[in-house]
Design a protein around this motif. Structure first.
Motif, PDB file in Angstrom:
ATOM      1  N   SER A 120       0.983  -1.275   0.054  1.00  0.00           N
ATOM      2  CA  SER A 120      -0.008  -0.098  -0.058  1.00  0.00           C
ATOM      3  C   SER A 120       0.992   1.173   0.030  1.00  0.00           C
ATOM      4  CB  SER A 120      -0.889  -0.127   1.145  1.00  0.00           C
ATOM      5  OG  SER A 120      -1.768   1.039   1.126  1.00  0.00           O
ATOM      6  N   ASP A 121       0.302   2.370   0.205  1.00  0.00           N
ATOM      7  CA  ASP A 121       0.811   3.713   0.014  1.00  0.00           C
ATOM      8  C   ASP A 121       1.572   4.092   1.473  1.00  0.00           C
ATOM      9  OD1 ASP A 121       1.251   6.342  -1.114  1.00  0.00           O
ATOM     10  OD2 ASP A 121      -0.174   6.862   0.229  1.00  0.00           O
ATOM     11  N   PRO A 122       2.800   4.597   1.369  1.00  0.00           N
ATOM     12  CA  PRO A 122       3.508   4.869   2.823  1.00  0.00           C
ATOM     13  C   PRO A 122       2.657   5.862   3.195  1.00  0.00           C
ATOM     14  CG  PRO A 122       5.178   4.700   0.809  1.00  0.00           C
ATOM     15  CD  PRO A 122       3.787   4.525   0.297  1.00  0.00           C
ATOM     16  N   GLY A 123       2.165   7.073   2.524  1.00  0.00           N
ATOM     17  CA  GLY A 123       1.402   8.176   3.097  1.00  0.00           C
ATOM     18  C   GLY A 123       0.239   7.547   3.869  1.00  0.00           C
ATOM     19  N   LEU A 124      -0.500   6.856   3.429  1.00  0.00           N
ATOM     20  CA  LEU A 124      -1.699   6.332   4.131  1.00  0.00           C
ATOM     21  C   LEU A 124      -1.144   5.434   5.303  1.00  0.00           C
ATOM     22  CD1 LEU A 124      -4.354   5.474   4.461  1.00  0.00           C
ATOM     23  CD2 LEU A 124      -4.379   3.456   2.732  1.00  0.00           C
ATOM     24  N   ALA A 160       8.770  -4.343   7.806  1.00  0.00           N
ATOM     25  CA  ALA A 160       8.006  -3.625   8.855  1.00  0.00           C
ATOM     26  C   ALA A 160       8.207  -2.185   9.343  1.00  0.00           C
ATOM     27  CB  ALA A 160       8.073  -4.418  10.260  1.00  0.00           C
ATOM     28  N   GLY A 161       7.308  -1.393   9.273  1.00  0.00           N
ATOM     29  CA  GLY A 161       7.424   0.008   9.685  1.00  0.00           C
ATOM     30  C   GLY A 161       6.599   0.564  10.726  1.00  0.00           C
ATOM     31  N   GLY A 162       7.120   1.270  11.511  1.00  0.00           N
ATOM     32  CA  GLY A 162       6.250   1.662  12.809  1.00  0.00           C
ATOM     33  C   GLY A 162       7.000   1.819  13.930  1.00  0.00           C
ATOM     34  N   ASP A 163       6.546   1.456  15.309  1.00  0.00           N
ATOM     35  CA  ASP A 163       7.417   1.760  16.384  1.00  0.00           C
ATOM     36  C   ASP A 163       8.055   0.351  16.545  1.00  0.00           C
ATOM     37  OD1 ASP A 163       7.477   0.691  19.564  1.00  0.00           O
ATOM     38  OD2 ASP A 163       7.517   3.000  19.340  1.00  0.00           O
ATOM     39  N   ARG A 175       6.959 -14.292  12.565  1.00  0.00           N
ATOM     40  CA  ARG A 175       7.910 -15.297  12.202  1.00  0.00           C
ATOM     41  C   ARG A 175       7.109 -16.740  12.008  1.00  0.00           C
ATOM     42  NH1 ARG A 175      13.372 -14.593  12.671  1.00  0.00           N
ATOM     43  NH2 ARG A 175      13.471 -16.597  11.672  1.00  0.00           N
ATOM     44  N   ILE A 176       5.988 -16.775  12.302  1.00  0.00           N
ATOM     45  CA  ILE A 176       5.070 -17.861  11.957  1.00  0.00           C
ATOM     46  C   ILE A 176       4.909 -17.840  10.266  1.00  0.00           C
ATOM     47  CG2 ILE A 176       2.863 -18.997  11.834  1.00  0.00           C
ATOM     48  CD1 ILE A 176       2.902 -18.033  14.812  1.00  0.00           C
ATOM     49  N   MET A 177       4.747 -16.533   9.689  1.00  0.00           N
ATOM     50  CA  MET A 177       4.632 -16.366   8.420  1.00  0.00           C
ATOM     51  C   MET A 177       5.734 -15.844   7.473  1.00  0.00           C
ATOM     52  SD  MET A 177       0.800 -13.994   8.991  1.00  0.00           S
ATOM     53  CE  MET A 177       1.852 -13.051  10.233  1.00  0.00           C
ATOM     54  N   GLY A 178       6.822 -15.363   8.150  1.00  0.00           N
ATOM     55  CA  GLY A 178       7.901 -15.103   7.335  1.00  0.00           C
ATOM     56  C   GLY A 178       9.311 -15.587   8.004  1.00  0.00           C
ATOM     57  N   SER A 179      10.275 -15.915   7.022  1.00  0.00           N
ATOM     58  CA  SER A 179      11.565 -16.626   7.573  1.00  0.00           C
ATOM     59  C   SER A 179      12.515 -15.277   7.822  1.00  0.00           C
ATOM     60  CB  SER A 179      12.377 -17.223   6.473  1.00  0.00           C
ATOM     61  OG  SER A 179      12.209 -16.725   5.228  1.00  0.00           O
ATOM     62  N   LYS A 180      11.992 -14.068   7.407  1.00  0.00           N
ATOM     63  CA  LYS A 180      13.003 -12.771   7.690  1.00  0.00           C
ATOM     64  C   LYS A 180      11.987 -11.903   8.055  1.00  0.00           C
ATOM     65  CE  LYS A 180      16.728 -10.019   6.048  1.00  0.00           C
ATOM     66  NZ  LYS A 180      17.722  -9.994   4.573  1.00  0.00           N
ATOM     67  N   VAL A 181      12.166 -10.989   9.047  1.00  0.00           N
ATOM     68  CA  VAL A 181      11.438 -10.109   9.296  1.00  0.00           C
ATOM     69  C   VAL A 181      12.430  -8.817   9.714  1.00  0.00           C
ATOM     70  CG1 VAL A 181       9.855  -8.868  11.150  1.00  0.00           C
ATOM     71  CG2 VAL A 181       9.850 -11.374  10.818  1.00  0.00           C
ATOM     72  N   SER A 182      12.268  -7.863   8.742  1.00  0.00           N
ATOM     73  CA  SER A 182      13.237  -6.636   8.829  1.00  0.00           C
ATOM     74  C   SER A 182      12.537  -5.348   9.318  1.00  0.00           C
ATOM     75  CB  SER A 182      13.768  -6.464   7.386  1.00  0.00           C
ATOM     76  OG  SER A 182      14.600  -7.423   6.875  1.00  0.00           O
ATOM     77  N   TYR A 183      13.204  -4.809  10.322  1.00  0.00           N
ATOM     78  CA  TYR A 183      12.449  -3.638  10.874  1.00  0.00           C
ATOM     79  C   TYR A 183      13.158  -2.335   9.954  1.00  0.00           C
ATOM     80  CZ  TYR A 183      11.552   0.764  13.398  1.00  0.00           C
ATOM     81  OH  TYR A 183      11.089   1.861  14.022  1.00  0.00           O
ATOM     82  N   MET A 184      12.213  -1.684   9.425  1.00  0.00           N
ATOM     83  CA  MET A 184      12.841  -0.606   8.306  1.00  0.00           C
ATOM     84  C   MET A 184      12.845   0.811   8.772  1.00  0.00           C
ATOM     85  SD  MET A 184      13.723  -2.851   6.061  1.00  0.00           S
ATOM     86  CE  MET A 184      14.540  -1.590   5.129  1.00  0.00           C
ATOM     87  N   GLY A 185      11.805   1.171   9.749  1.00  0.00           N
ATOM     88  CA  GLY A 185      12.062   2.364  10.272  1.00  0.00           C
ATOM     89  C   GLY A 185      10.732   3.049  10.684  1.00  0.00           C
ATOM     90  N   GLY A 186      10.432   4.190  10.979  1.00  0.00           N
ATOM     91  CA  GLY A 186       9.165   4.707  11.308  1.00  0.00           C
ATOM     92  C   GLY A 186       7.715   4.220  10.295  1.00  0.00           C
ATOM     93  N   ALA A 187       6.794   4.682  10.545  1.00  0.00           N
ATOM     94  CA  ALA A 187       5.629   4.706   9.994  1.00  0.00           C
ATOM     95  C   ALA A 187       5.559   4.736   8.248  1.00  0.00           C
ATOM     96  CB  ALA A 187       4.374   5.234  10.508  1.00  0.00           C
TER      97      ALA A 187
END
Length: 318
Positions: A120-124, A160-163, A175-187
């Motif tokens: 989806s859209d980053p602004g949304l 993932a973006g957010g807190d 991790r049940i759904m993905g083999s790699k979870v990457s935190y990318m930054g804010g919302a």
């Protein structure tokens, strides 16, 4: 494990500090090609799911696994600590999440979390995060990559973006759904990561399509050609996922071609902060978007993205 700060007690008790099937209620909205497989993995892991489907008949399989079907997104939220959404377009996300009285954020309790897996859209995503915080809830944008096979096998890459604390807290579910979870930054960062991912996927699909068409015109055995180059510089995950399908004319969707038009469009039309000097010029993505738009114009928008080869074939009179 990181904890979500308990801003407001929920049901008179502190918010759960850990995630487990016995303490965490899950909601799921969006049970298409990807969403159904992802949701079923959570059920297999022991979680109880409350689900909403715009087409109730599509919920039959998840219901057979024990999921409870309700009549609206707000009912899902009222019965859940964490609500996942996996929808088609940003306008779907806006309606399902933000619509007054019926949307997810109208029913989610204090410290509840919404996780949007939609491309989806980053602004949304930023807007949803801000509104969620006003309601003492949390929002995470977490689009995925890996297609239908990755969804079935739990091998998705999740952006993932957010807190960051909330993302860490969600990790047992992700991790049940993905083999790699990457935190990318804010919302919005997760969505921006997915758009950049799709730019590369689109380019790889185009290259693979043209390579296969050329190999065929040159009289090569396409299967042998893929085997010959897959271990070299031309090899890619796109080739592993879709090379055989293209050769076999298997265009069953792991992701719809029309969604690539959406994803490429968000990249090509990206303007950071709404300022003209923030425009990103992406000639390759613009071409890929045009070719996927050709698929849609040919009536093939509901085929898988690997069907892009059909456009290259049409151009070459095949």
């Amino acid at each position: 494990m990181a904890e979500i700060p308990p801003l407001i007690p929920k049901n008179g008790a502190p918010y759960p500090t850990s995630i487990s099937p016995s303490t965490t209620r899950i909601g799921w909205i969006g049970i298409g090609v990807m969403g159904e497989s992802m949701a079923s993995r959570l059920i297999s892991a022991g979680y109880s799911l409350t689900i909403f489907a715009r087409t109730p008949s599509k919920a039959a399989n998840l219901q057979s696994l024990g999921a409870k079907l309700v009549n609206s997104p707000v009912e899902v939220a009222q019965s859940s600590d964490v609500v996942f959404t996996m929808l088609g377009h940003p306008q779907d996300v806006r309606r399902i999440v933000l619509e007054k009285n019926t949307g997810v954020l109208s029913g989610l309790g204090p410290n509840g979390v919404i996780v949007d897996h939609t491309s989806s859209d980053p602004g949304l995503a930023k807007e949803i995060f801000a509104i969620a915080r006003e309601k003492n809830c949390w929002a995470v944008d977490a689009p995925v990559s890996g297609g239908d096979i990755g969804a079935k096998n739990g091998n998705l890459a999740i952006f993932a973006g957010g807190d960051e604390n909330v993302v860490d807290w969600l990790n047992p579910l992700l991790r049940i759904m993905g083999s790699k979870v990457s935190y990318m930054g804010g919302a919005g960062s997760g969505m921006s990561c997915k758009i950049a991912n799709q730019i590369i996927v689109g380019a790889n699909l185009l290259g693979l399509s043209e390579g296969l068409v050329f190999a065929g015109k040159a009289g090569l055995d396409k299967g042998k050609w893929v085997e010959a180059i897959r271990g070299g510089a031309a090899g890619s995950m796109v080739m592993e996922l879709y090379g055989g399908r293209m050769i076999e004319r298997d265009f069953k969707p792991g992701g719809f071609a029309e969604y690539m038009v959406k994803d490429m469009g968000m990249g090509v039309n990206f303007v950071e902060g709404g300022e003209d000097d923030g425009v990103v010029v992406l000639p390759g993505a613009a071409l890929t978007k045009q070719l996927f738009s050709g698929m849609v114009a040919n009536g093939d928008g509901k085929l898988g993205t690997q069907g892009l080869i059909s456009v290259i074939e049409r151009i070459n009179g095949i």
